[in-house]
Design a protein around this motif. Sequence first.
Motif, mmCIF file in Angstrom:
data_model
loop_
_atom_site.group_PDB
_atom_site.id
_atom_site.type_symbol
_atom_site.label_atom_id
_atom_site.label_comp_id
_atom_site.label_asym_id
_atom_site.label_seq_id
_atom_site.Cartn_x
_atom_site.Cartn_y
_atom_site.Cartn_z
ATOM 1 N N ALA B 119 0.818 -1.207 0.000
ATOM 2 C CA ALA B 119 0.000 0.000 0.000
ATOM 3 C C ALA B 119 0.854 1.260 0.000
ATOM 4 O O ALA B 119 0.468 2.288 -0.555
ATOM 5 C CB ALA B 119 -0.916 -0.001 1.223
ATOM 6 N N MET B 122 1.772 2.477 -3.518
ATOM 7 C CA MET B 122 0.584 2.882 -4.253
ATOM 8 C C MET B 122 0.003 4.174 -3.703
ATOM 9 O O MET B 122 -0.332 5.093 -4.430
ATOM 10 C CB MET B 122 -0.448 1.761 -4.163
ATOM 11 N N ARG B 123 -0.101 4.225 -2.387
ATOM 12 C CA ARG B 123 -0.725 5.398 -1.789
ATOM 13 C C ARG B 123 0.081 6.659 -2.077
ATOM 14 O O ARG B 123 -0.464 7.705 -2.401
ATOM 15 C CB ARG B 123 -0.859 5.214 -0.278
ATOM 16 N N GLY B 168 -2.898 -3.702 -12.723
ATOM 17 C CA GLY B 168 -4.282 -3.919 -12.284
ATOM 18 C C GLY B 168 -4.410 -5.185 -11.459
ATOM 19 O O GLY B 168 -5.125 -5.221 -10.459
ATOM 20 N N LEU B 169 -3.686 -6.232 -11.867
ATOM 21 C CA LEU B 169 -3.685 -7.474 -11.093
ATOM 22 C C LEU B 169 -3.109 -7.236 -9.697
ATOM 23 O O LEU B 169 -3.686 -7.648 -8.687
ATOM 24 C CB LEU B 169 -2.878 -8.536 -11.846
ATOM 25 N N LEU B 171 -2.853 -4.419 -8.071
ATOM 26 C CA LEU B 171 -3.749 -3.525 -7.328
ATOM 27 C C LEU B 171 -4.935 -4.278 -6.734
ATOM 28 O O LEU B 171 -5.226 -4.171 -5.542
ATOM 29 C CB LEU B 171 -4.246 -2.427 -8.268
ATOM 30 N N CYS B 172 -5.628 -5.049 -7.569
ATOM 31 C CA CYS B 172 -6.867 -5.699 -7.128
ATOM 32 C C CYS B 172 -6.605 -6.854 -6.168
ATOM 33 O O CYS B 172 -7.328 -7.039 -5.199
ATOM 34 C CB CYS B 172 -7.656 -6.212 -8.330
ATOM 35 N N ILE B 175 -3.473 -5.252 -3.084
ATOM 36 C CA ILE B 175 -3.611 -3.981 -2.387
ATOM 37 C C ILE B 175 -5.060 -3.728 -1.987
ATOM 38 O O ILE B 175 -5.380 -3.598 -0.815
ATOM 39 C CB ILE B 175 -3.042 -2.842 -3.248
ATOM 40 N N LEU B 176 -5.965 -3.690 -2.974
ATOM 41 C CA LEU B 176 -7.371 -3.508 -2.622
ATOM 42 C C LEU B 176 -7.971 -4.800 -2.071
ATOM 43 O O LEU B 176 -8.956 -4.767 -1.353
ATOM 44 C CB LEU B 176 -8.167 -3.046 -3.848
ATOM 45 N N LEU B 178 -9.672 -7.041 -3.613
ATOM 46 C CA LEU B 178 -11.036 -7.217 -4.114
ATOM 47 C C LEU B 178 -11.333 -8.700 -4.297
ATOM 48 O O LEU B 178 -10.511 -9.440 -4.835
ATOM 49 C CB LEU B 178 -11.214 -6.496 -5.462
ATOM 50 N N GLU B 179 -12.514 -9.094 -3.869
ATOM 51 C CA GLU B 179 -12.961 -10.467 -4.097
ATOM 52 C C GLU B 179 -13.794 -10.537 -5.374
ATOM 53 O O GLU B 179 -14.486 -9.573 -5.690
ATOM 54 C CB GLU B 179 -13.777 -10.962 -2.900
ATOM 55 N N PRO B 180 -13.699 -11.680 -6.082
ATOM 56 C CA PRO B 180 -13.037 -12.929 -5.685
ATOM 57 C C PRO B 180 -11.554 -12.997 -6.049
ATOM 58 O O PRO B 180 -10.923 -13.991 -5.734
ATOM 59 C CB PRO B 180 -13.808 -13.983 -6.478
ATOM 60 N N LEU B 181 -10.998 -11.950 -6.658
ATOM 61 C CA LEU B 181 -9.622 -12.071 -7.158
ATOM 62 C C LEU B 181 -8.625 -12.352 -6.039
ATOM 63 O O LEU B 181 -7.682 -13.129 -6.214
ATOM 64 C CB LEU B 181 -9.208 -10.811 -7.922
#
Lengths: 211, 211
Positions: B119, B122-123, B168-169, B171-172, B175-176, B178-181
Amino acid sequence: MSMSDLTTRNDGPAGAGPLGAGGPRSERTRRAILHAARETFAAKGYEQTTIRAVAARAGIDASMVMRYFGSKAGLFTAAATVNLAALDLAAIPPRERGERFVRHFVSNWEDDLSQDSAAFLMRTAVTDQTVAAQLQETFNQQILGPVSALGEQDAASRSALIGSQLLGLALCRYILRLEPLASLPIEEVVPPVARTVQHYLTQPLPSDEQM
Amino acid sequence: MSMSDLTTRNDGPAGAGPLGAGGPRSERTRRAILHAARETFAAKGYEQTTIRAVAARAGIDASMVMRYFGSKAGLFTAAATVNLAALDLAAIPPRERGERFVRHFVSNWEDDLSQDSAAFLMRTAVTDQTVAAQLQETFNQQILGPVSALGEQDAASRSALIGSQLLGLALCRYILRLEPLASLPIEEVVPPVARTVQHYLTQPLPSDEQM
């Protein structure tokens, strides 16, 4: 902007609000508050942003911010969202879905490149759980929902892959402004990305194959 | 970590340093400083981070931080970088390049998922020019360089597309989260992303085609 176009507008209590409803004048105030909120959240992060600081930046009284948005959480949700209806993929011919899906987002992103509102969601999302949850909800509504509605196998995995490509495009082009992506004509970017999204929508995934 | 594995180690003056060189003891100190630096940069951003604050978090004197890293910029560069050599794509059979390229990054990312160091880059990158420049340099070294060395047409556009998918991979997934990734087995993620990167390496781009 860009990242915030991935989110959907909340026109309920956190929207214009039962008290703030009215003519163009209240809409102007609402927009001024949202602009100040994006700048403040981006500069300070979610935790350290106060209603008072947003109001000061907008040049109005803190009670007005409360009247329009009810709470800091409501203000954040409104600042992170715009009115972008989810795309009805099922209504689009199968071979055109990848391209239409990409254009659905890109046309919004290209329309409004304000970098502070783009950066605001990203910066807060990478450090704050509340904001990450907001992005997750947006992903569910804008990508997982439409893809799942197609009734294909592996909708969740397909959505995840599509989301990684679309968020990566937004991140590199609009937020980090990495070159050469930031300067490429959008018509050189959309077709190859659309091809990728089309593949993610339709191609067999490893879970279907003999590994 | 993840994003910082996209960057390359600086073993020059900003590395262990001419004064800080030595045995395992100085290496431990160096690591403690870098850990504290990542946490501090992530929490405060680049501008508001001071050498003094990093030293305090590491429990050492500020002069030690200066001795190891020379300046705030040197400390930042070291904190944002790990030792990841660029991949020699030309040495890999053409049909395997997409997959090898993806595994080159993913194997590093999966090895060390420390979210604060992910993070942190990125931040700071989304709000600070210095950091964005660091990411641009990393992109040039890790993606644009190897792709350009293949001597294909449109190496810059191809690199941009590859970068958008890989970032993007990261990040998701890391870092974020995000599910389901974030929860998909990596063996379900690598093959479709590798196929995308392979396409970006080899397929005709719009600039080659009749639009």
